[in-house]
Design a protein around this motif. Structure first.
Motif, mmCIF file in Angstrom:
data_model
loop_
_atom_site.group_PDB
_atom_site.id
_atom_site.type_symbol
_atom_site.label_atom_id
_atom_site.label_comp_id
_atom_site.label_asym_id
_atom_site.label_seq_id
_atom_site.Cartn_x
_atom_site.Cartn_y
_atom_site.Cartn_z
ATOM 1 N N LEU A 87 39.103 62.890 -51.176
ATOM 2 C CA LEU A 87 39.223 64.251 -51.693
ATOM 3 C C LEU A 87 38.060 64.546 -52.629
ATOM 4 O O LEU A 87 37.790 63.791 -53.558
ATOM 5 N N HIS A 88 37.395 65.670 -52.389
ATOM 6 C CA HIS A 88 36.259 66.063 -53.229
ATOM 7 C C HIS A 88 36.530 67.320 -54.059
ATOM 8 O O HIS A 88 35.988 67.469 -55.149
ATOM 9 N N ALA A 89 37.362 68.206 -53.547
ATOM 10 C CA ALA A 89 37.626 69.445 -54.285
ATOM 11 C C ALA A 89 38.943 70.035 -53.818
ATOM 12 O O ALA A 89 39.325 69.901 -52.648
ATOM 13 N N GLN A 90 39.640 70.693 -54.742
ATOM 14 C CA GLN A 90 40.851 71.413 -54.367
ATOM 15 C C GLN A 90 41.013 72.612 -55.286
ATOM 16 O O GLN A 90 40.529 72.617 -56.424
ATOM 17 N N GLY A 91 41.688 73.622 -54.777
ATOM 18 C CA GLY A 91 41.844 74.830 -55.567
ATOM 19 C C GLY A 91 42.661 75.868 -54.833
ATOM 20 O O GLY A 91 43.563 75.544 -54.050
#
Length: 267
Positions: A87-91
């Motif tokens: 996982l690199h980014a979440q939003g």
């Protein structure tokens, strides 16, 4: 990197990583397909490291519409020889608001702005670990006012053919962030721990294909000591993009290893 050679120009402490601006572009592009082009929030969990001798698979997942009116988004990657996704980014993505763009200027630069030298900026950034190649060295001119930096950013000619493929070319938007290194918007970084984007809020794109930007970066006190707001226009002064808040954080070198599975894993 063979398919996107410009990414090789983004080197942090000797390691090629995908710029945070590219992850924002991926999230916004996915949201556009679902009528949610506003990147309401995007927090970067770990750098997406690129190795010269291997490719990487990238996955952008957008979830169902929530009661908040937004859709969750997450960006993962994995090397071709690795099974687990990192996982690199979440939003969250949302519909575009009807608010007026925050920056549209015809007089450039403003009469009360004081010019500052930028000729040695990229040498100074390299000294603290940010080694930008030609495509990312777009900051051309800059001016300051109290609590504010104004900048002119130009996408190098060799990248013009790709400008229309993005909302804002990630290298051009990354160069817009370089203006925050001028003036007194941010505390001085420690050697070897340069600031990198950490959390984006309210990223909206109003026009695509720009190759020259006029940037206004201001201190965002509600986002803490390392928070800034960016309002961006094109070379004619027409609105291009707004970033309500961007929080930057000092780099942690622990995760700069290609293919590392970091702290988050899909289960």
């Amino acid at each position: 990197m063979a398919a996107q050679p410009w990414l090789a120009d983004h080197v942090v402490n000797g390691t090629v990583i995908v710029p945070g601006t590219a992850l924002v572009e991926l999230a916004g592009r996915a949201g556009e397909e679902l009528g949610c082009p506003l990147v309401r929030e995007l927090t970067l969990q770990a750098p997406l490291v690129l190795a010269e001798d291997s490719g990487v698979r990238v996955q952008v997942v957008v979830g169902a519409l929530q009661e908040s009116g937004g859709r969750p988004v997450a960006i993962h990657s994995r090397a071709h020889d690795v099974q687990d996704w990192s996982l690199h980014a979440q939003g969250e993505l949302a519909e575009q608001t009807t608010d007026e763009p925050g920056f549209a200027v015809a007089v450039w630069p403003p009469a009360d702005a004081v010019a500052v030298a930028v000729e040695d900026l990229y040498e100074r950034l390299a000294e603290i670990g940010l080694e930008y190649g030609p495509v990312f060295q777009g900051l051309a001119r800059a001016w300051v006012r109290p609590g504010e930096v104004l900048a002119e950013v130009v996408l190098p000619e060799q990248a013009h053919g790709d400008a229309g493929r993005f909302g804002v070319h990630p290298a051009l938007l990354d160069a817009a962030l370089h203006a925050s290194a001028l003036g007194d918007l941010l505390p001085a970084p420690e050697p070897g721990r340069p600031y990198l984007p950490f959390a984006w809020s309210g990223v909206s794109v109003h026009a695509v294909g720009a190759t020259t930007l006029r940037v206004r970066a201001t201190r965002n006190t509600s986002a803490g000591l390392t928070g800034i707001t960016l309002n961006i226009a094109d070379g004619s002064g027409a609105p291009v993009a707004d970033i309500e808040a961007l929080i930057v954080r000092p780099l942690s070198t622990a995760n700069l290893t290609p293919g590392l599975n970091f702290l988050h894993r899909v289960t």
